[in-house]
Design a protein around this motif. Structure first.
Motif: not given
Length: 300
Positions: A10-15
């Motif tokens: 899961d590619v998040g904006g901060s992690h």
């Protein structure tokens, strides 16, 4: 039946959050789970170093010899079939614009051309994962949204994503819908929430957790900032709940963890408009997104 395993991210904006998924049972394998925080606006090579290290560590720790693929839940705009990132001016992944993530991963791991690397919109992954976890929800019309650095959404009918037709917005996305003097994501996202507080108090905060603690400690401007967020969320979401004839609204994302401060506003406005909706607050949206992305490989 031979067991099949994939790595989902899961590619998040901060992690990033990543795990090995048992594709035979669609479950996280032996509680395998790695979360890595970083600045996604760093050069693409540096960000890919974080990704590669997480995947290699996870793969080695699981002791699985053969993978059946890698599945990524990624925010848009993104070419999910081709694997090219088109994120721009969103304060995340600034250096990935125009890069093909599939090719970058193939180079890093020396995968052959037939090795499956698949991509799904992060909001779609979250929504599909939630429906899958509760099989009785399959016949329902479900709208799922994620509240975080961005505003994700998906519409699900009979367990399938609906992204076209008059009952849903174009491509099933709401982040870019016109709203006030900008677009919906400007208001209904973490930056919108923090902007509410700045406009009310003149104080600029760096993160949502700080604002949440102020609110629960009784700071009136912080409480009002969350209330305004709930009002704006309702204005953006309710028309589509009605149009889609949704039975259920699933809400996830980091900002959803503060749902006790703004969801009552949403419920009240829905009731006033005669919308009967089952509201579900996801308590495990990262694992859910991983399952949703991995579902692309379930029948592969």
């Amino acid at each position: 039946m031979e067991k099949r395993f994939a790595i989902a991210m899961d590619v998040g904006g901060s992690h990033i959050t990543t795990a090995v998924i048992d594709l035979s049972e669609m479950k996280v394998f032996k509680d395998s789970f790695i979360k890595v925080s970083f600045d996604s606006n760093l050069p693409s090579k540096t960000v890919m170093d974080y990704w590669e290290n997480a995947i290699r560590t996870l793969w080695e720790n699981s002791a699985i010899e053969k993978l059946s693929g890698i599945a990524l839940a990624v925010p848009g705009p993104f070419d999910y079939a081709d694997g090219t990132c088109w994120i721009k001016d969103q304060d995340k992944y600034d250096h990935f614009y125009g890069l093909n993530i599939k090719e970058l991963l193939r180079e890093r791991f020396d995968f052959d051309r037939d090795f499956p690397i698949v991509f799904e919109n992060d909001a779609n992954s979250f929504g599909k994962g939630e429906v899958y976890k509760n099989i009785e929800n399959l016949p329902k019309n479900v709208m799922a949204i994620t509240l975080g650095t961005g505003l994700g959404a998906c519409f699900i009918e009979n367990g399938k994503i609906v992204s076209t037709g008059k009952n849903v917005p174009q491509d099933g996305e709401i982040w870019n819908l016109p709203y006030k003097n900008g677009m919906a994501e400007d208001a209904v996202s973490l930056r919108g929430l923090l902007a509410n507080y700045h406009n009310l108090s003149g104080i600029e905060l760096n993160n949502g957790l700080e604002l949440y603690h102020l609110a629960i400690e009784g700071d009136e401007e912080a409480i009002r900032a969350f209330h305004k967020f709930g009002e704006e969320l309702a204005e953006v979401v309710l028309p589509w709940l009605k149009s889609f004839n949704a039975h259920m609204l699933v809400i996830g994302g980091k900002v959803a963890n503060a749902g006790d401060l703004f969801l009552n506003i949403l419920r009240e406005k829905a009731k006033n408009e005669g919308i009967e909706i089952e509201l579900v607050l996801s308590t495990d949206n990262e694992t859910t997104a991983l399952l949703g992305a991995a579902s692309l490989l379930y029948k592969a």
